[in-house]
Each structure stands twice: as structure tokens, then as C-alpha cells.
Design a protein around this motif. Structure first.
Motif, PDB file in Angstrom:
ATOM      1  N   ASN A  27       0.848  -1.189   0.000  1.00  8.04           N
ATOM      2  CA  ASN A  27       0.000   0.000   0.000  1.00  8.04           C
ATOM      3  C   ASN A  27       0.889   1.246   0.000  1.00  8.04           C
ATOM      4  O   ASN A  27       1.944   1.261   0.642  1.00  8.04           O
ATOM      5  CB  ASN A  27      -0.897   0.030   1.243  1.00  8.04           C
ATOM      6  CG  ASN A  27      -1.878  -1.129   1.269  1.00  8.04           C
ATOM      7  OD1 ASN A  27      -2.312  -1.604   0.223  1.00  8.04           O
ATOM      8  ND2 ASN A  27      -2.237  -1.563   2.460  1.00  8.04           N
ATOM      9  N   PRO A  31      -4.334   1.930  -2.007  1.00 14.18           N
ATOM     10  CA  PRO A  31      -4.141   0.497  -1.761  1.00 14.18           C
ATOM     11  C   PRO A  31      -3.418  -0.199  -2.911  1.00 14.18           C
ATOM     12  O   PRO A  31      -3.510   0.229  -4.061  1.00 14.18           O
ATOM     13  CB  PRO A  31      -5.576  -0.026  -1.625  1.00 14.18           C
ATOM     14  CG  PRO A  31      -6.419   0.950  -2.389  1.00 14.18           C
ATOM     15  CD  PRO A  31      -5.752   2.285  -2.214  1.00 14.18           C
ATOM     16  N   GLY A  42     -13.023  -1.280  -1.083  1.00 18.56           N
ATOM     17  CA  GLY A  42     -12.774  -0.822   0.285  1.00 18.56           C
ATOM     18  C   GLY A  42     -12.535  -1.926   1.294  1.00 18.56           C
ATOM     19  O   GLY A  42     -12.789  -1.726   2.480  1.00 18.56           O
ATOM     20  N   ASP A  46      -5.623  -3.940   5.662  1.00 23.05           N
ATOM     21  CA  ASP A  46      -4.532  -3.115   6.196  1.00 23.05           C
ATOM     22  C   ASP A  46      -4.446  -1.750   5.516  1.00 23.05           C
ATOM     23  O   ASP A  46      -3.440  -1.070   5.635  1.00 23.05           O
ATOM     24  CB  ASP A  46      -3.200  -3.866   6.067  1.00 23.05           C
ATOM     25  CG  ASP A  46      -2.950  -4.337   4.647  1.00 23.05           C
ATOM     26  OD1 ASP A  46      -3.884  -4.239   3.806  1.00 23.05           O
ATOM     27  OD2 ASP A  46      -1.842  -4.806   4.355  1.00 23.05           O
ATOM     28  N   PHE A  47      -5.528  -1.316   4.829  1.00 20.44           N
ATOM     29  CA  PHE A  47      -5.523   0.017   4.222  1.00 20.44           C
ATOM     30  C   PHE A  47      -6.640   0.838   4.835  1.00 20.44           C
ATOM     31  O   PHE A  47      -7.754   0.339   5.031  1.00 20.44           O
ATOM     32  CB  PHE A  47      -5.703  -0.060   2.698  1.00 20.44           C
ATOM     33  CG  PHE A  47      -5.624   1.292   2.051  1.00 20.44           C
ATOM     34  CD1 PHE A  47      -4.391   1.874   1.788  1.00 20.44           C
ATOM     35  CD2 PHE A  47      -6.778   2.014   1.761  1.00 20.44           C
ATOM     36  CE1 PHE A  47      -4.313   3.156   1.243  1.00 20.44           C
ATOM     37  CE2 PHE A  47      -6.707   3.291   1.225  1.00 20.44           C
ATOM     38  CZ  PHE A  47      -5.466   3.854   0.957  1.00 20.44           C
ATOM     39  N   LYS A  48      -6.355   2.110   5.120  1.00 19.06           N
ATOM     40  CA  LYS A  48      -7.367   2.979   5.722  1.00 19.06           C
ATOM     41  C   LYS A  48      -8.140   3.732   4.629  1.00 19.06           C
ATOM     42  O   LYS A  48      -7.680   4.743   4.106  1.00 19.06           O
ATOM     43  CB  LYS A  48      -6.695   3.970   6.690  1.00 19.06           C
ATOM     44  CG  LYS A  48      -7.702   4.671   7.590  1.00 19.06           C
ATOM     45  CD  LYS A  48      -7.007   5.372   8.736  1.00 19.06           C
ATOM     46  CE  LYS A  48      -7.891   6.388   9.449  1.00 19.06           C
ATOM     47  NZ  LYS A  48      -9.278   6.024   9.646  1.00 19.06           N
ATOM     48  N   TYR A  49      -9.283   3.202   4.270  1.00 19.95           N
ATOM     49  CA  TYR A  49     -10.135   3.791   3.227  1.00 19.95           C
ATOM     50  C   TYR A  49     -10.976   4.924   3.799  1.00 19.95           C
ATOM     51  O   TYR A  49     -11.201   5.021   5.020  1.00 19.95           O
ATOM     52  CB  TYR A  49     -11.094   2.718   2.693  1.00 19.95           C
ATOM     53  CG  TYR A  49     -10.459   1.588   1.919  1.00 19.95           C
ATOM     54  CD1 TYR A  49     -10.227   1.691   0.549  1.00 19.95           C
ATOM     55  CD2 TYR A  49     -10.119   0.397   2.547  1.00 19.95           C
ATOM     56  CE1 TYR A  49      -9.672   0.636  -0.160  1.00 19.95           C
ATOM     57  CE2 TYR A  49      -9.553  -0.664   1.845  1.00 19.95           C
ATOM     58  CZ  TYR A  49      -9.333  -0.530   0.485  1.00 19.95           C
ATOM     59  OH  TYR A  49      -8.781  -1.559  -0.214  1.00 19.95           O
ATOM     60  N   SER A  50     -11.535   5.718   2.882  1.00 17.36           N
ATOM     61  CA  SER A  50     -12.557   6.696   3.265  1.00 17.36           C
ATOM     62  C   SER A  50     -13.833   5.954   3.684  1.00 17.36           C
ATOM     63  O   SER A  50     -14.085   4.813   3.259  1.00 17.36           O
ATOM     64  CB  SER A  50     -12.872   7.609   2.079  1.00 17.36           C
ATOM     65  OG  SER A  50     -13.432   6.851   1.014  1.00 17.36           O
ATOM     66  N   LYS A  51     -14.646   6.641   4.445  1.00 12.00           N
ATOM     67  CA  LYS A  51     -15.976   6.086   4.771  1.00 12.00           C
ATOM     68  C   LYS A  51     -16.761   5.840   3.489  1.00 12.00           C
ATOM     69  O   LYS A  51     -17.526   4.877   3.382  1.00 12.00           O
ATOM     70  CB  LYS A  51     -16.748   7.069   5.664  1.00 12.00           C
ATOM     71  CG  LYS A  51     -16.199   7.180   7.080  1.00 12.00           C
ATOM     72  CD  LYS A  51     -17.264   7.795   7.998  1.00 12.00           C
ATOM     73  CE  LYS A  51     -16.788   7.810   9.441  1.00 12.00           C
ATOM     74  NZ  LYS A  51     -16.041   9.045   9.766  1.00 12.00           N
ATOM     75  N   ILE A  54     -15.730   2.539   1.867  1.00 13.31           N
ATOM     76  CA  ILE A  54     -16.216   1.395   2.660  1.00 13.31           C
ATOM     77  C   ILE A  54     -17.725   1.217   2.459  1.00 13.31           C
ATOM     78  O   ILE A  54     -18.215   0.095   2.287  1.00 13.31           O
ATOM     79  CB  ILE A  54     -15.852   1.609   4.148  1.00 13.31           C
ATOM     80  CG1 ILE A  54     -14.332   1.504   4.305  1.00 13.31           C
ATOM     81  CG2 ILE A  54     -16.556   0.594   5.051  1.00 13.31           C
ATOM     82  CD1 ILE A  54     -13.801   1.959   5.648  1.00 13.31           C
ATOM     83  N   LYS A  83     -11.452   9.453  -1.208  1.00 16.43           N
ATOM     84  CA  LYS A  83     -10.246  10.261  -0.988  1.00 16.43           C
ATOM     85  C   LYS A  83      -9.200  10.045  -2.074  1.00 16.43           C
ATOM     86  O   LYS A  83      -8.079  10.512  -1.949  1.00 16.43           O
ATOM     87  CB  LYS A  83      -9.684  10.019   0.412  1.00 16.43           C
ATOM     88  CG  LYS A  83      -9.152   8.636   0.681  1.00 16.43           C
ATOM     89  CD  LYS A  83      -8.548   8.599   2.101  1.00 16.43           C
ATOM     90  CE  LYS A  83      -7.926   7.250   2.388  1.00 16.43           C
ATOM     91  NZ  LYS A  83      -7.297   7.205   3.717  1.00 16.43           N
TER      92      LYS A  83
END
Ligand code: HEM
Length: 108
Positions: A27, A31, A42, A46-51, A54, A83
Motif C-alpha cells: 500500500n 491500496p 474498500g 490493512d488500508f485505511k479507506y474513506s468512509k 467502505i 479520498k
């Protein structure tokens, strides 16, 4: 797929500041894109996606050549609030080619 993966590798330079694909891909700002075809949006753990991304996956968005073509043409139209800071690919040939390139790193 209609696209040419070798041409798509060149198009992917527009993505590569933020995304890696291929052996050992990690990542980055975005991602990693191995096994993308068939991935629910989403969902890499281990990746921080936007709401927004998701929620899109929760609502049933799965990455296929068709959904990728829509997303990559205008990401914020398909997933408002994403994002991913990328305006989109304007050319249908670029879309087909980059999708063919990415599909080469997916089993499906
Ligand atoms: C998300 C592809 C350009 C940053 C995604 C996703 C795909 C994708 C398929 C969703 C992945 C998933 O659901 O796991 C591409 C392609 C690009 C491109 C093919 C070039 C044509 C970029 C660029 C950036 C970027 C240039 C950074 C400026 C991101 C980010 C996410 C993302 C941050 C997560 C979005 C969110 O959580 O809302 N990208 N991308 N991408 N991409 Fe890109």
C-alpha cells in the motif's frame, strides 16, 4: 478484455505515485492493486479507506472491468467522498488499456 496490457503499463504511470501492483506490491497513498478484479471495494484489511469507499463496498460495489471503467473515468462521480485525488482518465483507450494491465495481476 479489449485493452492492451503493454499500453496500459504506460497509462499506469499516472497511478503509480499512489498505487503499486505486481510482486511485492505494498500500500502507498492508495491500496495495492493485486487481485483487484473481484475485490469488493474498500476491503483490504490493512488500508485505511474513506468512509465513502467502505460504504460503496458495503452497498455491493465489486471491482470488475465494467465498474473500474466507470470509476476510473470520474472517481468522484461513482464514489462521492472518495479520498482518491484523481480527476479520471478521459480516453476510453487509456481506460481499456489500464484495466487490461491491472487484470493481468488478478486471477479472475
Ligand atoms: C483507491 C485505482 C490513481 C489514490 C483506488 C481503487 C482503485 C484505484 C481500483 C479502489 C481500490 C479498493 O477498493 O481496494 C487507481 C488507478 C489509478 C489511480 C487505476 C490511475 C488511473 C490514483 C492516484 C492517487 C490515488 C493518482 C493519489 C493521488 C487512491 C486512494 C484510494 C484509491 C487514496 C482510496 C480511496 C478511498 O478510500 O476513498 N484507486 N487509482 N489513486 N486510490 Fe487510486
Amino acid at each position: 478484455l479489449a485493452g492492451d496490457p503493454a499500453a496500459g503499463e504506460k497509462v499506469f504511470k499516472k497511478c503509480a505515485a499512489c498505487h503499486a501492483v505486481g510482486e511485492g506490491a505494498k500500500n502507498k497513498v492508495g491500496p495495492e492493486l493485486n487481485e483487484l478484479i473481484g475485490r469488493t471495494a474498500g476491503t483490504l484489511p490493512d488500508f485505511k479507506y474513506s468512509k465513502a469507499m467502505i460504504k460503496a463496498g458495503g452497498d455491493g460495489l465489486v471491482w470488475t472491468p465494467e465498474t473500474l471503467a466507470t470509476y476510473l473515468a470520474k472517481p468522484k462521480d461513482m464514489v462521492p467522498g472518495t479520498k482518491m485525488a484523481f480527476a479520471g482518465l478521459k480516453s476510453d483507450a487509456d481506460l481499456d488499456n489500464v484495466i487490461a494491465y491491472l487484470a493481468g495481476f488478478s486471477a479472475q
